[in-house]
Motif scaffolding. Structure first.
Motif, PDB file in Angstrom:
ATOM      1  N   ILE A   1      -7.048   9.634  -6.096  1.00 28.02           N
ATOM      2  CA  ILE A   1      -8.475   9.293  -6.168  1.00 28.02           C
ATOM      3  C   ILE A   1      -8.554   7.793  -6.437  1.00 28.02           C
ATOM      4  CG2 ILE A   1     -10.625   9.660  -7.416  1.00 28.02           C
ATOM      5  CD1 ILE A   1      -9.525  12.429  -8.230  1.00 28.02           C
TER       6      ILE A   1
ATOM      7  N   ILE B   1     -13.692   4.526  -7.106  1.00 27.32           N
ATOM      8  CA  ILE B   1     -14.699   5.581  -7.271  1.00 27.32           C
ATOM      9  C   ILE B   1     -15.573   5.291  -8.485  1.00 27.32           C
ATOM     10  CG2 ILE B   1     -13.596   7.283  -8.805  1.00 27.32           C
ATOM     11  CD1 ILE B   1     -14.798   8.336  -5.385  1.00 27.32           C
TER      12      ILE B   1
ATOM     13  N   LEU C   1     -20.386  14.538  -7.475  1.00 26.87           N
ATOM     14  CA  LEU C   1     -19.112  14.145  -6.868  1.00 26.87           C
ATOM     15  C   LEU C   1     -18.252  15.385  -6.699  1.00 26.87           C
ATOM     16  CD1 LEU C   1     -16.987  12.119  -5.911  1.00 26.87           C
ATOM     17  CD2 LEU C   1     -16.385  11.713  -8.307  1.00 26.87           C
TER      18      LEU C   1
END
Length: 673
Positions: free
Chosen positions: A355, A359, A368
């Motif tokens: 990830i 973000i 999300l």
């Protein structure tokens, strides 16, 4: 989307025409004549029309009126005489005395258009019959209506058949909503004749066939909605000609092929929705040209390839949904540029890699969802920047490392799902800051340490699932604060200590699963307070003492599993109150005494496990009174007397184990063999 009309359309319709319900609302306050508007335009007639023409208009409308259902005719009671411009409900006229607008929107009309002589309405500019109960086909003589007409709205009715090609003669049309009907067959190429269209709504019909190439001739279109039909084939590349489009809805069809590169030419687009189709191939990099996009829905297709870096150029995006496709590769770091995003759905793909730290730049995010992928590595601490998040789904990935302390900064979270990963380490104490959580799923990881006392601060929780980890220590008494819990799963851990008395305060619980731990001590009598329980799993622990009488208060129980413990004493007679039980497991304990007669009240049992105890006496003759028993095991006890002959009534019985008892008789005879 039942009503997809843009606000600009409603504004125009309100300026030109007055909806039925609005007229009725104001009628007591003003005469109906105040609702007839006079229009002039370059193309509208200003010279008075002849009495003959005026009579023809009135006759056409009156003939149609009498063809409608009686109740509808009452609504049009003001329609009488020979002058349709004289206080006729829903009718507006030019200065010339000719009908310019007919607005009967939302008037409860029932009937057809077969008796409406369109050719008599030679100066009509607007015809709005939307949101009624009109049915049948649109007559082919629709093409004889005024060539000046700009608005033709038949949306939200019950029209059937094909959309007649004669509509192609109405080249002045700018608004054509035919949505929410039952039109069939294909969109005909005539649609390309309507060069002045700004709005074309054909959604929520039963249209089939492909989208015609001629759609690309409608260069004035702002709003094209073909969603919720049965359209097949590719999106035509000619769609790229529609440079004025702000809204393109093609979702919920059966479209195939790839998204054409030409989509990137639609630089005015605000909303692009092509979800729920069978589109294949990659997301074209040209998508990055759509700098005005606020909504991009490509979910539930068969798209492949990686998410293009160019997605990061869409800085106006509020809502990005690429979920349920076959996308691969990493989440591009350029995603961090989308500072206006409130929703990001990338779940149910084949994404890999970690990830991205970027973000954490999406500070406007509310939702999300990255679940059901193959993402690896840790949850980035930058996730703590997303202070507006209400939903965070990272479940069903291959994430490792610990749950970051920063998770406790997400104080707006309602739903946190991190299950089905390989997360390690303790549950952070900061979890107690998430006072708005209703769902916390941390199950099926490798979490260790004790359940933090702070878990008791999550007073809004409905669902708490910490099962299938390596959690140790006791169940914290602070659990008693979670009065809204309906589901509590702590099973398959290494929990020790006793079941706290405070568990009885969780009166909203439906499902309590504490199995596969090392819990000791008695089953607390307070368990009887959980009157809404349907499932109680305490099996495979080290529980001792007797089964409390209070268990009989759980009258909604379907599944009661107490097997593989050290329980002693008899089955309490109160068990007979559990008439909804379908599964009852007591195997591998040290229970004793005779089976209470009250067990005959449990007539819905499918599974009854009494094996490896010290039960005595006879098996009840009515053991299968409800004839639903599938699995019955009483092996390894001290039962005596005959094998119940009633077992032969158990036509659904699949497995019977009665060995190592002192039963008499022939089991084959008991089954009528």
């Amino acid at each position: 989307m039942a009503h997809e009309y843009p606000s600009s359309y409603f504004l125009l319709s309100r300026l030109i025409i007055t909806p039925c319900f609005f007229i009725f609302l104001l009628f007591p306050l003003s005469s109906i004549s105040s609702f007839h508007f006079i229009f002039t335009s370059a193309s509208a007639p200003t010279i008075a029309i002849s009495k003959v023409e005026q009579d023809h208009e009135a006759l056409a409308l009156l003939t149609w009126k009498v063809s409608l259902y009686n109740q509808t005719q009452v609504l049009l009671s003001s329609w009488f005489g020979r002058n349709s411009c004289h206080h006729w409900f829903g009718v507006a006229c030019h200065r010339s005395g000719s009908v310019s607008d007919l607005n009967l929107q939302s008037c409860g009309l029932r009937g057809t258009l077969q008796n409406l002589k369109f050719s008599s309405l030679s100066n009509l500019l607007t015809l709005n019959l939307s949101n009624n109960s009109l049915h049948g086909t649109i007559p082919t003589n629709i093409g004889n209506i005024s060539k000046l007409i700009t608005i033709l709205d038949f949306g939200s009715n019950h029209f059937t058949g094909v959309i007649p090609e004669q509509l192609g003669f109405l080249t002045s049309l700018s608004f054509l909503p035919l949505a929410s009907n039952n039109f069939r067959r294909s969109i005909l190429p005539f649609i390309g004749n309507l060069k002045n269209l700004t709005i074309l709504h054909l959604y929520e019909n039963e249209l089939s066939g492909s989208i015609p190439q001629e759609i690309g001739l409608l260069r004035s279109l702002n709003d094209l909605r073909l969603s919720t039909n049965n359209l097949i084939g590719p999106i035509p590349p000619s769609i790229g000609n529609l440079r004025n489009l702000t809204t393109l809805y093609l979702h919920r069809n059966k479209l195939s092929g790839s998204i054409p590169q030409e989509i990137g030419l639609l630089r005015s687009l605000n909303n692009l929705e092509v979800s729920f189709n069978s589109l294949t191939g990659p997301i074209p990099p040209s998508i990055g040209n759509l700098r005005n996009l606020t909504t991009l829905y490509l979910y539930r297709n068969k798209l492949s390839g990686s998410i293009p870096q160019e997605i990061g150029l869409l800085r106006s995006l509020n809502d990005l949904r690429l979920s349920t496709n076959n996308l691969i590769g990493p989440i591009p770091p350029s995603i961090g540029n989308l500072r206006n995003l409130t929703t990001l759905y990338l779940h149910t793909n084949k994404l890999s890699g970690s990830i991205p730290l970027e973000i954490g730049l999406l500070r406007s995010l509310n939702d999300l969802e990255l679940s059901v992928n193959s993402l690896t590595g840790p949850i980035p601490p930058s996730i703590g920047n997303l202070r507006n998040l209400t939903t965070l789904y990272l479940n069903r990935n291959k994430l490792t490392g610990s749950i970051p302390q920063e998770i406790g900064l997400l104080r707006s979270l309602n739903d946190l799902e991190l299950s089905f990963n390989s997360l390690t380490g303790p549950i952070p104490h900061s979890i107690g800051n998430l006072r708005n959580l209703t769902t916390l799923y941390l199950h099926t990881n490798k979490l260790s340490g004790s359940i933090p006392l702070e878990i008791g601060l999550l007073r809004s929780l409905n669902n708490l699932e910490l099962s299938v980890n390596s959690l140790t220590g006791p169940i914290p008494p602070s659990i008693d604060n979670l009065r809204n819990l309906t589901t509590l799963y702590l099973n398959r851990n290494k929990l020790t200590g006793s079941i706290p008395q405070e568990i009885g305060l969780l009166r909203s619980l439906n499902d309590l699963e504490l199995s596969f731990n090392s819990l000791t001590g008695p089953i607390p009598p307070s368990i009887g307070n959980l009157r809404n329980l349907t499932t109680l799993y305490l099996h495979r622990n080290k529980l001792s003492g007797s089964i409390p009488q209070e268990i009989g208060l759980l009258r909604y129980l379907n599944d009661l599993e107490l097997s593989n413990n050290n329980l002693i004493g008899p089955i309490p007679a109160s068990i007979g109150h559990l008439s909804s039980l379908t599964s009852f497991g007591l195997g591998h304990n040290k229970l004793s005494g005779a089976l209470p007669l009250e067990m005959n009240n449990i007539t819905h049992l499918k599974i009854l496990q009494l094996f490896e105890n010290n039960f005595i006496g006879q098996l009840p003759d009515e053991i299968c009174l409800g004839r639903t028993l599938v699995n019955f095991s009483a092996t390894g006890n001290h039962f005596t007397g005959p094998i119940p002959k009633s077992l032969k009534n158990c036509t659904s019985l699949f497995r019977v184990r009665l060995g190592r008892n002192q039963l008499t008789g022939d089991i084959a005879e008991s089954f009528g063999v």
